[in-house]
Design a protein around this motif. Structure first.
Motif, PDB file in Angstrom:
ATOM      1  N   ASN A   7       0.740  -1.074  -0.216  1.00 58.97           N
ATOM      2  CA  ASN A   7       0.068  -0.263  -0.204  1.00 58.97           C
ATOM      3  C   ASN A   7       0.956   1.145  -0.023  1.00 58.97           C
ATOM      4  OD1 ASN A   7      -2.454  -1.540   0.196  1.00 58.97           O
ATOM      5  ND2 ASN A   7      -2.716  -1.319   2.312  1.00 58.97           N
ATOM      6  N   THR A   8       1.819   1.347   0.906  1.00 55.15           N
ATOM      7  CA  THR A   8       2.883   2.441   0.900  1.00 55.15           C
ATOM      8  C   THR A   8       3.508   2.507  -0.643  1.00 55.15           C
ATOM      9  OG1 THR A   8       3.491   2.024   3.152  1.00 55.15           O
ATOM     10  CG2 THR A   8       4.944   3.595   1.857  1.00 55.15           C
ATOM     11  N   ALA A   9       4.035   1.490  -1.131  1.00 51.69           N
ATOM     12  CA  ALA A   9       4.591   1.760  -2.391  1.00 51.69           C
ATOM     13  C   ALA A   9       3.707   2.016  -3.689  1.00 51.69           C
ATOM     14  CB  ALA A   9       5.222   0.039  -2.907  1.00 51.69           C
ATOM     15  N   SER A  10       2.311   1.545  -3.407  1.00 48.60           N
ATOM     16  CA  SER A  10       1.384   2.136  -4.339  1.00 48.60           C
ATOM     17  C   SER A  10       1.063   3.477  -4.179  1.00 48.60           C
ATOM     18  CB  SER A  10      -0.022   1.346  -4.058  1.00 48.60           C
ATOM     19  OG  SER A  10      -1.034   1.403  -4.954  1.00 48.60           O
ATOM     20  N   ARG A  11       0.842   3.884  -3.008  1.00 48.93           N
ATOM     21  CA  ARG A  11       0.685   5.396  -3.008  1.00 48.93           C
ATOM     22  C   ARG A  11       1.958   6.294  -3.402  1.00 48.93           C
ATOM     23  NH1 ARG A  11      -1.075   3.888   2.077  1.00 48.93           N
ATOM     24  NH2 ARG A  11       0.704   4.384   2.932  1.00 48.93           N
ATOM     25  N   MET A  12       3.055   5.832  -3.329  1.00 50.36           N
ATOM     26  CA  MET A  12       4.103   6.526  -3.811  1.00 50.36           C
ATOM     27  C   MET A  12       4.535   6.555  -5.489  1.00 50.36           C
ATOM     28  SD  MET A  12       8.114   5.699  -2.567  1.00 50.36           S
ATOM     29  CE  MET A  12       7.996   6.432  -0.896  1.00 50.36           C
ATOM     30  N   LEU A  57       4.586   9.705  -7.841  1.00 46.76           N
ATOM     31  CA  LEU A  57       5.653   9.373  -8.882  1.00 46.76           C
ATOM     32  C   LEU A  57       4.862   9.704 -10.335  1.00 46.76           C
ATOM     33  CD1 LEU A  57       8.344   6.904  -7.773  1.00 46.76           C
ATOM     34  CD2 LEU A  57       8.334   9.608  -7.611  1.00 46.76           C
ATOM     35  N   ARG A  58       3.961   9.184 -10.688  1.00 47.87           N
ATOM     36  CA  ARG A  58       3.268   9.183 -11.776  1.00 47.87           C
ATOM     37  C   ARG A  58       2.687  10.607 -12.067  1.00 47.87           C
ATOM     38  NH1 ARG A  58       1.906   3.556 -10.817  1.00 47.87           N
ATOM     39  NH2 ARG A  58      -0.102   4.356  -9.901  1.00 47.87           N
ATOM     40  N   ALA A  59       2.082  11.082 -10.990  1.00 46.30           N
ATOM     41  CA  ALA A  59       1.397  12.327 -11.160  1.00 46.30           C
ATOM     42  C   ALA A  59       2.587  13.439 -11.392  1.00 46.30           C
ATOM     43  CB  ALA A  59       0.832  12.668  -9.816  1.00 46.30           C
ATOM     44  N   ALA A  60       3.807  13.330 -10.521  1.00 46.89           N
ATOM     45  CA  ALA A  60       4.736  14.160 -10.658  1.00 46.89           C
ATOM     46  C   ALA A  60       5.424  13.995 -12.272  1.00 46.89           C
ATOM     47  CB  ALA A  60       5.985  13.833  -9.774  1.00 46.89           C
ATOM     48  N   ASP A  66       7.845  17.022 -13.205  1.00 47.82           N
ATOM     49  CA  ASP A  66       8.593  17.205 -12.219  1.00 47.82           C
ATOM     50  C   ASP A  66       9.868  16.108 -12.063  1.00 47.82           C
ATOM     51  OD1 ASP A  66       7.136  19.434 -11.436  1.00 47.82           O
ATOM     52  OD2 ASP A  66       5.861  18.563  -9.932  1.00 47.82           O
ATOM     53  N   VAL A  67       9.575  15.065 -12.548  1.00 46.96           N
ATOM     54  CA  VAL A  67      10.424  13.958 -12.698  1.00 46.96           C
ATOM     55  C   VAL A  67      10.296  13.180 -14.006  1.00 46.96           C
ATOM     56  CG1 VAL A  67      10.121  13.432 -10.110  1.00 46.96           C
ATOM     57  CG2 VAL A  67       8.888  12.116 -12.060  1.00 46.96           C
ATOM     58  N   ARG A  68      11.488  12.431 -14.474  1.00 49.78           N
ATOM     59  CA  ARG A  68      11.608  11.737 -15.505  1.00 49.78           C
ATOM     60  C   ARG A  68      10.265  11.089 -16.181  1.00 49.78           C
ATOM     61  NH1 ARG A  68      16.678   7.940 -14.978  1.00 49.78           N
ATOM     62  NH2 ARG A  68      15.781   6.865 -17.011  1.00 49.78           N
ATOM     63  N   ALA A  69      10.201  10.967 -17.199  1.00 48.52           N
ATOM     64  CA  ALA A  69       8.683  10.526 -17.728  1.00 48.52           C
ATOM     65  C   ALA A  69       8.614   8.886 -17.631  1.00 48.52           C
ATOM     66  CB  ALA A  69       8.427  10.915 -19.038  1.00 48.52           C
ATOM     67  N   GLU A  76       8.396   4.460 -12.572  1.00 48.94           N
ATOM     68  CA  GLU A  76       7.391   3.203 -12.675  1.00 48.94           C
ATOM     69  C   GLU A  76       7.488   2.721 -11.080  1.00 48.94           C
ATOM     70  OE1 GLU A  76       8.981  -0.472 -13.754  1.00 48.94           O
ATOM     71  OE2 GLU A  76      10.209   0.386 -15.264  1.00 48.94           O
ATOM     72  N   GLU A  77       6.877   1.413 -10.952  1.00 46.81           N
ATOM     73  CA  GLU A  77       6.788   0.866  -9.552  1.00 46.81           C
ATOM     74  C   GLU A  77       8.137   0.587  -9.136  1.00 46.81           C
ATOM     75  OE1 GLU A  77       3.986  -2.869  -8.027  1.00 46.81           O
ATOM     76  OE2 GLU A  77       5.744  -3.414  -9.366  1.00 46.81           O
ATOM     77  N   VAL A  78       9.143   0.193  -9.858  1.00 48.68           N
ATOM     78  CA  VAL A  78      10.323  -0.278  -9.457  1.00 48.68           C
ATOM     79  C   VAL A  78      11.110   1.174  -8.685  1.00 48.68           C
ATOM     80  CG1 VAL A  78      12.929  -0.571 -10.093  1.00 48.68           C
ATOM     81  CG2 VAL A  78      10.994  -1.907 -11.015  1.00 48.68           C
ATOM     82  N   HIS A  79      10.715   2.280  -9.274  1.00 43.31           N
ATOM     83  CA  HIS A  79      11.530   3.522  -8.638  1.00 43.31           C
ATOM     84  C   HIS A  79      10.780   3.637  -7.223  1.00 43.31           C
ATOM     85  CE1 HIS A  79      12.221   4.236 -12.856  1.00 43.31           C
ATOM     86  NE2 HIS A  79      13.233   4.749 -12.640  1.00 43.31           N
TER      87      HIS A  79
END
Length: 208
Positions: free
Chosen positions: A139-144, A148-151, A156-159, A162-165
């Motif tokens: 759940n924590t990783a999913s929120r993160m 990141l996808r929104a960023a 704001d971050v590279r395109a 993904e989940e690994v990051h």
């Protein structure tokens, strides 16, 4: 009711508090369980120790929980929710996606320093309740990952984040929280967050 806390027809009773007083009692039991398991661990912790710390009668425990396993499972979910509720409003004040990760780590360090028992409880969940243990991190990783996808959408971050990051950053945060939140909290938390955030910015920052 059978001795394992289930109704005779096999359907578990509804333990959800129906009054504000009931919610306060349940909260007191969860807080007491955090102290009991944080100090003694799951196996040496006891229901009587929890009720004693909470100042509740033993019967009150069984009003809201069936077993020691039951309150431990609820406690893992509750502590995970507490981290989320502490960190999320602070992240909302970030300047951009990179700053959000700095604030996220800073907030987590603050929470870990105030609730050092969280590490022992979450670590023991791996062996006591694997599902609760996985849910906490997933759940924590999913929120993160969503953050990141929104960023990425904002540039704001590279395109290609993904989940690994998300799992990589979460893993870094978990061990920084252990080292600088639980084992030694003398170093300023904002300093730790700034150093780690420089790594994040170099790793997933937008490519100019």
């Amino acid at each position: 009711m059978t001795e394992n806390g289930k109704a005779a027809d096999g359907v578990k009773d509804d333990k959800t508090p129906r009054t504000a007083r009931g919610e306060r009692t349940r909260r007191a039991l969860l807080s007491a369980a955090a102290a009991e398991f944080g100090e003694k661990g799951f196996h040496d912790g006891s229901i009587s120790g929890i009720t004693r710390r909470a100042g509740c009668a033993l019967g009150s425990f069984y009003t809201y929980f069936d077993t020691k396993d039951d309150i431990f499972r609820a406690l893992v979910a509750d502590m995970s929710g507490q981290v989320r509720d502490y960190v999320s409003p602070r992240i909302a004040t970030a300047r951009d996606g990179i700053d959000a990760e700095r604030i996220g780590l800073l907030s987590f360090l603050e929470f870990a320093r105030a609730h050092k028992e969280i590490y022992r409880i979450i670590d023991e969940a791996e062996f006591v309740d694997q599902a609760a243990y996985r849910a906490h991190y997933e759940n924590t990783a999913s929120r993160m990952a969503g953050r990141l996808r929104a960023a990425a959408d904002k540039g704001d971050v590279r395109a290609d984040v993904e989940e690994v990051h998300a799992w990589a950053i979460m893993g870094m945060n978990v061990f920084l929280g252990l080292r600088y939140g639980v084992w030694d909290d003398s170093r300023p938390a904002d300093e730790i967050a700034a150093i780690a955030n420089a790594l994040v910015e170099k790793g997933i920052g937008p490519q100019r």
